[in-house]
Motif scaffolding. Structure first.
Motif, short mmCIF file in Angstrom:
data_model
loop_
_atom_site.label_atom_id
_atom_site.label_comp_id
_atom_site.label_asym_id
_atom_site.label_seq_id
_atom_site.Cartn_x
_atom_site.Cartn_y
_atom_site.Cartn_z
N GLY A 578 0.98 -1.27 -0.09
CA GLY A 578 -0.09 0.23 0.01
C GLY A 578 0.91 1.20 -0.08
O GLY A 578 0.23 2.33 0.13
N ASN A 579 2.05 1.06 -0.03
CA ASN A 579 3.03 2.40 -0.15
C ASN A 579 2.54 3.39 -1.39
O ASN A 579 2.52 2.95 -2.42
N PRO A 580 2.45 4.72 -1.03
CA PRO A 580 2.02 5.75 -2.11
C PRO A 580 2.81 5.68 -3.24
O PRO A 580 4.26 5.48 -2.90
N ILE A 581 2.28 6.12 -4.40
CA ILE A 581 3.48 6.22 -5.50
C ILE A 581 3.63 7.74 -5.75
O ILE A 581 4.57 8.13 -5.95
N ILE A 582 2.27 8.33 -6.10
CA ILE A 582 2.46 9.86 -6.31
C ILE A 582 2.05 10.44 -5.05
O ILE A 582 1.02 10.19 -4.74
N MET A 583 2.77 11.26 -4.20
CA MET A 583 2.55 11.70 -3.30
C MET A 583 2.60 13.32 -3.04
O MET A 583 3.64 13.90 -3.71
N PRO A 584 1.77 14.06 -2.40
CA PRO A 584 2.01 15.35 -2.14
C PRO A 584 3.22 15.61 -1.30
O PRO A 584 3.53 14.57 -0.43
N LEU A 585 3.71 16.79 -1.29
CA LEU A 585 5.13 16.91 -0.54
C LEU A 585 4.83 16.50 1.19
O LEU A 585 5.76 16.01 1.62
N ASN A 586 3.78 16.74 1.63
CA ASN A 586 3.60 16.72 3.05
C ASN A 586 3.29 15.47 3.52
O ASN A 586 3.28 15.30 4.76
N LEU A 587 3.47 14.45 2.65
CA LEU A 587 3.38 13.01 3.15
C LEU A 587 4.80 12.70 3.68
O LEU A 587 4.95 11.67 4.61
N GLU A 592 4.33 24.01 4.76
CA GLU A 592 3.59 25.09 5.36
C GLU A 592 2.24 25.35 4.60
O GLU A 592 1.22 25.43 5.06
N ASP A 593 2.34 25.15 3.12
CA ASP A 593 1.33 25.56 2.43
C ASP A 593 0.86 24.40 1.51
O ASP A 593 1.49 24.33 0.38
N THR A 594 0.35 23.21 1.90
CA THR A 594 0.14 22.27 1.10
C THR A 594 -0.75 22.63 -0.07
O THR A 594 -0.29 21.87 -1.16
N GLU A 595 -1.59 23.15 0.11
CA GLU A 595 -2.64 23.52 -1.16
C GLU A 595 -1.78 24.44 -1.95
O GLU A 595 -1.84 24.17 -3.50
N GLY A 596 -0.73 25.37 -1.80
CA GLY A 596 0.09 26.03 -2.70
C GLY A 596 0.91 25.06 -3.41
O GLY A 596 1.67 25.58 -4.47
N MET A 597 1.38 24.08 -2.70
CA MET A 597 2.28 23.09 -3.48
C MET A 597 1.77 22.09 -4.25
O MET A 597 2.29 21.11 -4.58
N PHE A 623 9.70 24.95 -5.29
CA PHE A 623 9.85 24.39 -3.78
C PHE A 623 10.49 23.33 -3.58
O PHE A 623 10.10 22.39 -3.93
N LEU A 624 11.62 23.21 -2.94
CA LEU A 624 12.35 21.93 -2.63
C LEU A 624 12.28 21.87 -1.04
O LEU A 624 12.82 22.57 -0.34
N PRO A 625 11.63 20.66 -0.48
CA PRO A 625 11.78 20.40 0.90
C PRO A 625 13.07 20.12 1.65
O PRO A 625 13.99 19.97 0.75
N GLU A 626 13.21 20.23 2.89
CA GLU A 626 14.38 20.26 3.40
C GLU A 626 15.05 18.72 3.43
O GLU A 626 14.44 17.70 3.81
N ASP A 627 16.07 18.68 2.31
CA ASP A 627 16.67 17.61 2.14
C ASP A 627 17.79 17.78 0.93
O ASP A 627 18.03 19.04 0.94
N GLU A 628 18.63 17.02 0.59
CA GLU A 628 19.58 17.49 -0.40
C GLU A 628 19.25 16.89 -1.73
O GLU A 628 18.93 15.55 -1.80
N TRP A 629 19.09 17.56 -2.55
CA TRP A 629 18.39 17.40 -3.94
C TRP A 629 19.48 17.32 -5.25
O TRP A 629 20.28 18.58 -5.17
#
Length: 673
Positions: A578-587, A592-597, A623-629
């Motif tokens: 059941g692990n998601p495939i296409i995910m919103p960033l907040n998963l 801060e702004d999930t709708e905006g992302m 927008f890149l969340p906190e990680d190394e990309w």
């Protein structure tokens, strides 16, 4: 945990709770009736409420640490008896009995101002539903889907087909909260989930539901994972699907085979040929449409089984098309009519439904013999000639005044109709011994569709950039499906719906070269790539309209094929755990702004995709969340934050996690220019 006092009740499970008090009863019931007007799969629903009755009083009948049986009562004597059971991280509510005649039900759930709500099936306009009132009714999604859009107004004026932000093929009576709980309501009745109140959610269901379930977890990701497993997981996709694009072509054997040859010569990776007109075609004022008689057309495709075998020897599978209707001109309609397998009107006549411009009959899925009959059509006429998949279309058009074989009121069966359609297709595949080899994809659905259908597509988007019904909307649709527990989704590359014939110039919409190329880029980073020529193919830009487009498409198809190990791993994990495939960033990250992302997404845990969704863009703010990309194309490294990223056609903003175990594969993909 149950906390019971004289006039109050509190049920707590992790961070979730239900509270009942005389001045805030948990339940209300009532009586009412709805009237439905359907036009081309779009519904105008008028709701009449005779009475709404709060159940202020309660009486505990039995109680233990895990189970509590409670009778809720109104001042006038209406009753609902419920069994509450706490098991591990779930609260299950079974409705055991209720007063005769009740057909309206309300449940009230405490909330807070900063709660975020996701799900309710496939939503195209909004990801976070907090502040929204969401009706749940299977229908066409509508053309334009924005009352401020002239296209929507034109579609409403012409066919009452414009839709709105909430109209959807695939509603589902589930939601998840960022407070790390999910909710499942066992019902197929019309419902409205109202998340607009400050202190509570109001769930309205137009029957007394069988049961309700809430589940909690440590975080939002685990919540979605638990919901996904709870509503059911499909079989993995066939291995051949990952080897390239599923190319949608039509027009007959000579046209199709020549286009495939030209595409292969330019380097296009083709895993499948989707010929939706395998059973013939008709041309209407809506465009090029199909002859809904599920027998191959020997004039357009002479000796189709031989052609299917020839393509298979080339490494290309062949897919077809079927839907819930039967063309009145066809041999299968005559057979089904004679055997009484069709949906009927109250006067006993067959119900012939106008879908676009012509009437067609609906197979009655409540008739066991009809189900077996249509399954045998699939097994014999489709799988039997060598098809490896098909679009299992429609499921939205059951009229609410129809008379069904088993006596179920059509109003209560309408939302279940596409679920049974998925189950019929799944059983046909299994009975033919082709599970794991054949793929069918659907657009309509409801609760438990996910465990039957092998794949979903997002339906008939406009061939434009609109956020409610164009390229951007398929991103939101995929994310909302994930948050509803459905992981395998894709879209018609380039969109489907064209407004181009006999209409005012101000609303003419045709697919452009730029739109097609950008849609290809987005689809590359989804589980499946598939094209559609659209309802007016000759009016639209196609994958081979010029050499630059074809070469771009070929490049992206090779990238998708190179990603096969990664995508196959994602699909395998989803299908088994059941692990998601296409995910919103907040998963996975703090946002801060999930709708905006909502127009960026994670493709698995290791790729971040920010597709270009506006015309004329060559750079995009990402927008890149906190990680190394790492930029997939340039190898440039980034930390979390906002960046202006170069995004010429062919290089959509895509990043991979620097410490990903798939790093070597991503380096190879990025270098495949």
């Amino acid at each position: 945990m149950f906390e019971i006092k004289d006039k109050s009740l509190r049920i707590k499970l992790g961070g979730f709770e239900l509270i009942h008090a005389e001045d805030f009863p948990i339940l209300a019931v009532g009586y009412g009736e709805n009237s439905y007007e359907m036009s081309h799969g779009n519904f105008n629903i008028s709701k009449y409420y005779k009475e709404k009755i709060p159940l202020k009083k309660f009486r505990v009948l039995t109680s233990s640490n895990e189970t509590c049986e409670i009778l809720f009562l109104s001042d006038n004597g209406e009753q609902v008896k419920c069994e509450f059971t706490i098991e591990s991280n779930s609260l299950k509510i079974r409705i055991l009995e209720h007063s005769h005649g009740l057909n309206r039900f309300w449940l009230y759930i405490p909330t807070s101002e900063n709660e975020e709500i996701y799900g309710c099936g496939e939503q195209f306009s909004y990801l976070n539903l907090r502040g929204k009132r969401v009706p749940l009714w299977v229908s066409e999604q509508g053309v334009g889907r924005n009352k401020r859009d002239i296209i929507t107004h034109f579609a409403n004026f012409k066919d009452d087909a414009g839709g709105d932000w909430y109209t959807t093929y695939f509603p589902q009576p589930t939601f998840v909260s960022n407070r790390s709980y999910y909710a499942i309501f066992e019902t197929y009745a019309y419902s409205k989930f109202d998340f607009s109140h400050k202190n509570f959610h109001e769930i309205e269901i137009h029957e007394i539901p069988k049961s309700i379930e809430f589940g909690t977890a440590d975080n939002l990701y685990e919540t979605v994972l638990n919901l996904t497993k709870r509503i059911g997981l499909p079989n993995p996709l066939p291995d051949w699907v990952y080897d390239g694009v599923i190319l949608g072509l039509q027009g007959g054997r000579d046209i199709v085979m020549q286009k495939i040859k030209n595409a292969l010569d330019k380097g296009l990776k083709i895993s499948g040929l989707w010929i939706q007109d395998w059973e013939g075609k008709r041309v209407t004022t809506f465009g090029k449409q199909l002859m809904w008689n599920w027998v191959y057309d020997a004039n357009m495709y002479p000796n189709l089984p031989e052609m299917i075998s020839e393509l298979r020897n080339m490494g290309i599978r062949t897919l077809g098309y079927i839907n819930t209707f039967l063309a009145l001109e066809g041999s299968l309609y005559k057979e089904a009519s004679e055997k009484g397998y069709l949906v009927r009107k109250p006067n006993g006549e067959e119900y012939h439904v106008v879908v676009t411009t012509f009437p067609a009959a609906l197979v009655d899925f409540t008739n066991p013999e009809a189900r077996e009959w249509i399954k045998n059509v699939i097994k014999t006429n489709m799988i039997g000639i060598g098809l490896s998949g098909w679009m299992a279309d429609f499921g939205e058009y059951l009229p609410t005044d129809a008379v069904l074989y088993d006596g179920t009121p059509a109003e209560l069966y309408h939302n279940r109709f596409p679920v049974d359609w998925a189950k019929i297709n799944a059983e046909a595949v299994a009975e033919a011994g082709k599970s794991g080899e054949v793929v069918f994809f659907m657009r309509a659905g409801n609760l438990y569709s996910s465990k039957y259908s092998t794949l979903f597509w997002h339906g008939d988007q406009m061939v434009n950039w609109s956020k409610d019904d164009g390229l951007p909307s398929v991103i939101v649709a995929a994310l909302s499906m994930t948050m509803s527990g459905i992981g395998l989704t894709h879209s018609d590359i380039g969109g489907y719906t064209t407004l181009a014939k006999n209409i005012p110039d101000v609303v003419v919409t045709k697919r452009t070269k730029e739109l097609f190329m950008r849609w290809v880029e987005q689809a590359t980073f989804t589980p499946v790539m598939r094209t559609h020529e659209g309802n007016w193919p000759d009016e639209n830009w196609q994958f081979d309209s010029d050499e630059e487009t074809l070469l771009h498409f070929a490049k992206m198809s090779r990238i998708h094929a190179l990603l096969k190990p990664y995508i196959k791993n994602l699909v395998g994990r989803y299908s088994t755990t059941g692990n998601p495939i296409i995910m919103p960033l907040n998963l996975k990250y703090k946002v801060e702004d999930t709708e905006g992302m909502k127009y960026e997404y994670l493709f698995g845990e290791d790729l971040l995709v920010a597709p270009v969704i506006e015309s004329g863009q060559s750079t995009k703010k990402v927008f890149l969340p906190e990680d190394e990309w790492v930029n997939l194309w340039s190898d440039k490294k980034y930390s979390g934050g906002w960046y202006e990223i170069d995004a010429p056609i062919g290089y959509p903003p895509v990043f991979y996690r620097q410490n990903s175990e798939w790093g070597a594969l991503f380096e190879k993909v990025g270098g495949a220019q």
